[in-house]
Design an enzyme around this catalytic site. Structure first.
Site, PDB file in Angstrom:
ATOM      1  N   SER A 160     -21.931 -11.515 -30.529  1.00 42.78           N
ATOM      2  CA  SER A 160     -22.889 -12.050 -29.564  1.00 42.78           C
ATOM      3  C   SER A 160     -22.886 -11.124 -28.350  1.00 42.78           C
ATOM      4  CB  SER A 160     -22.523 -13.487 -29.198  1.00 42.78           C
ATOM      5  OG  SER A 160     -23.413 -13.990 -28.225  1.00 42.78           O
ATOM      6  N   SER A 161     -22.875 -11.666 -27.167  1.00 45.11           N
ATOM      7  CA  SER A 161     -22.948 -10.836 -25.950  1.00 45.11           C
ATOM      8  C   SER A 161     -22.576 -11.665 -24.739  1.00 45.11           C
ATOM      9  CB  SER A 161     -24.377 -10.312 -25.776  1.00 45.11           C
ATOM     10  OG  SER A 161     -24.539  -9.730 -24.496  1.00 45.11           O
ATOM     11  N   TYR A 173     -33.487 -12.293 -25.535  1.00 45.94           N
ATOM     12  CA  TYR A 173     -32.185 -11.772 -25.970  1.00 45.94           C
ATOM     13  C   TYR A 173     -31.081 -12.784 -25.677  1.00 45.94           C
ATOM     14  CZ  TYR A 173     -28.193  -8.512 -26.316  1.00 45.94           C
ATOM     15  OH  TYR A 173     -27.013  -7.891 -26.663  1.00 45.94           O
ATOM     16  N   LYS A 177     -28.663 -14.561 -28.389  1.00 43.85           N
ATOM     17  CA  LYS A 177     -27.214 -14.330 -28.361  1.00 43.85           C
ATOM     18  C   LYS A 177     -26.458 -15.649 -28.168  1.00 43.85           C
ATOM     19  CE  LYS A 177     -26.407 -10.145 -29.131  1.00 43.85           C
ATOM     20  NZ  LYS A 177     -26.178  -9.807 -30.567  1.00 43.85           N
TER      21      LYS A 177
END
Ligand SMILES: NC(=O)c1ccc[n+]([C@@H]2O[C@H](COP(=O)([O-])OP(=O)(O)OC[C@H]3O[C@@H](n4cnc5c(N)ncnc54)[C@H](OP(=O)(O)O)[C@@H]3O)[C@@H](O)[C@H]2O)c1
Length: 277
Positions: A160-161, A173, A177
């Site tokens: 993920s982030s 985004y 994520k």
């Protein structure tokens, strides 16, 4: 005597720490990593290969795969494909499992964002961003589950982030994520009875040669220094090699007690973008 249950399941041999020589808990593993030719994926592929893991990876560009294979060695299995193309990822998983005689882990590493800010990004940008992050991760795990189950269990890592849990644009985004973190937690519960562990890893801003933060560092050094001072308490972005080590640990038997977790690897980064909050 201290026994660990291999792969987090009750279905396979136990590993004894007394006299055991499997330093990393990765011995004899067979693992697939999507997007292994650059950035984080490349570092995961290199680290696992160096530890003797049978590794397969994929990317869209033949040249990147050839360059990687030339330096990693002939044991690396590569396939040129687009993870968003129906059937291609599934075929890669099937062929790798046949070649390796099974699978013990997968890493959904490919990701990214399409389109600009909220008012510029259209429905196609949102759909494409969802497909390359959530869609591909879901299809990878789905294709891998029968093989992981047949191996008596396994480990799934979804990349993920920091943008998945600390809000920041672009929204298409961060929403995708964020969904990956929930995907990992949900699948951990559903697949747990089969001995399959599922975890999410959220890197902070990583310096990848030629990519966003590296370009900013070279082209706008003052703005980059302000970003580091304001948002990175550790004084520097986390390196992809540092994130790769955490991923390798989650793939290993030494993390057999961890499933359904979300592990940030961001050295306490504040906002994910230089704009801060
Ligand atoms: N970079 C960061 O600062 C950062 C921070 C937090 C989280 N992340 C996440 O970490 C992961 C890796 O990011 P990264 O920046 O290290 O990657 P990257 O440098 O953008 O590399 C992406 C890799 O995936 C492949 N790829 C991209 N799209 C693909 C597709 N549709 N089908 C097949 N392969 C594809 C690329 O090869 P080809 O181009 O040849 O296909 C390359 O091997 C992503 O999930 C990203 O969201 C990154």
């Amino acid at each position: 005597m201290f026994d660990l249950v291999r792969n987090g399941s009750g279905g396979r041999a136990t590993v004894s720490l007394d006299g055991d020589t499997d330093r990393t808990g990765l011995r004899d593993k067979r693992v697939l990593v999507t997007g292994g030719t650059r950035g984080l994926g490349e570092q995961i592929v290199r680290l696992l290969s160096a530890e003797g893991v049978r590794v397969g990876t994929c990317a869209r560009t033949a040249r990147g795969l050839e360059t990687l294979a030339a330096s990693v060695g002939p044991a690396l299995f590569t396939r040129r494909l687009d993870v968003t193309a129906p059937g291609e990822l599934e075929g890669f998983v099937e062929d790798a499992a046949e070649l390796f005689g099974g699978l013990d882990g997968v890493v959904a590493c490919t990701g990214g964002s399409r389109g600009g800010g909220f008012e510029e990004a259209d429905a196609e940008d949102w759909a494409a961003t969802w497909a390359v992050n959530v869609g591909h991760a879901t299809r990878l795990v789905r294709a891998a589950v029968p093989h992981l189950r047949a191996a008596g269990g396994g480990s799934v890592v979804v990349i993920s982030s920091i943008s998945g849990w600390k809000p920041g644009p672009p929204a298409q985004y961060s929403v995708a994520k964020s969904a990956q973190i929930q995907l990992a937690a949900s699948l951990a519960r559903e697949l747990g009875p089969d001995g399959i562990r599922v975890n999410a890893v959220s890197p902070g801003s990583m310096l990848i040669p030629g990519r966003r933060w590296d370009r900013m560092r070279r082209e706008e050094p003052e703005a980059f220094a302000r970003f580091v001072a304001a948002e990175l308490p550790g004084g520097a972005p986390v390196a992809p090699q540092e994130v790769a080590r955490v991923v390798a640990f989650l793939l290993s038997d030494w993390s057999s007690g961890i499933s359904g977790a979300h592990l940030p690897v961001d050295r306490a980064q504040n906002a994910p973008s230089p704009d801060g909050y």
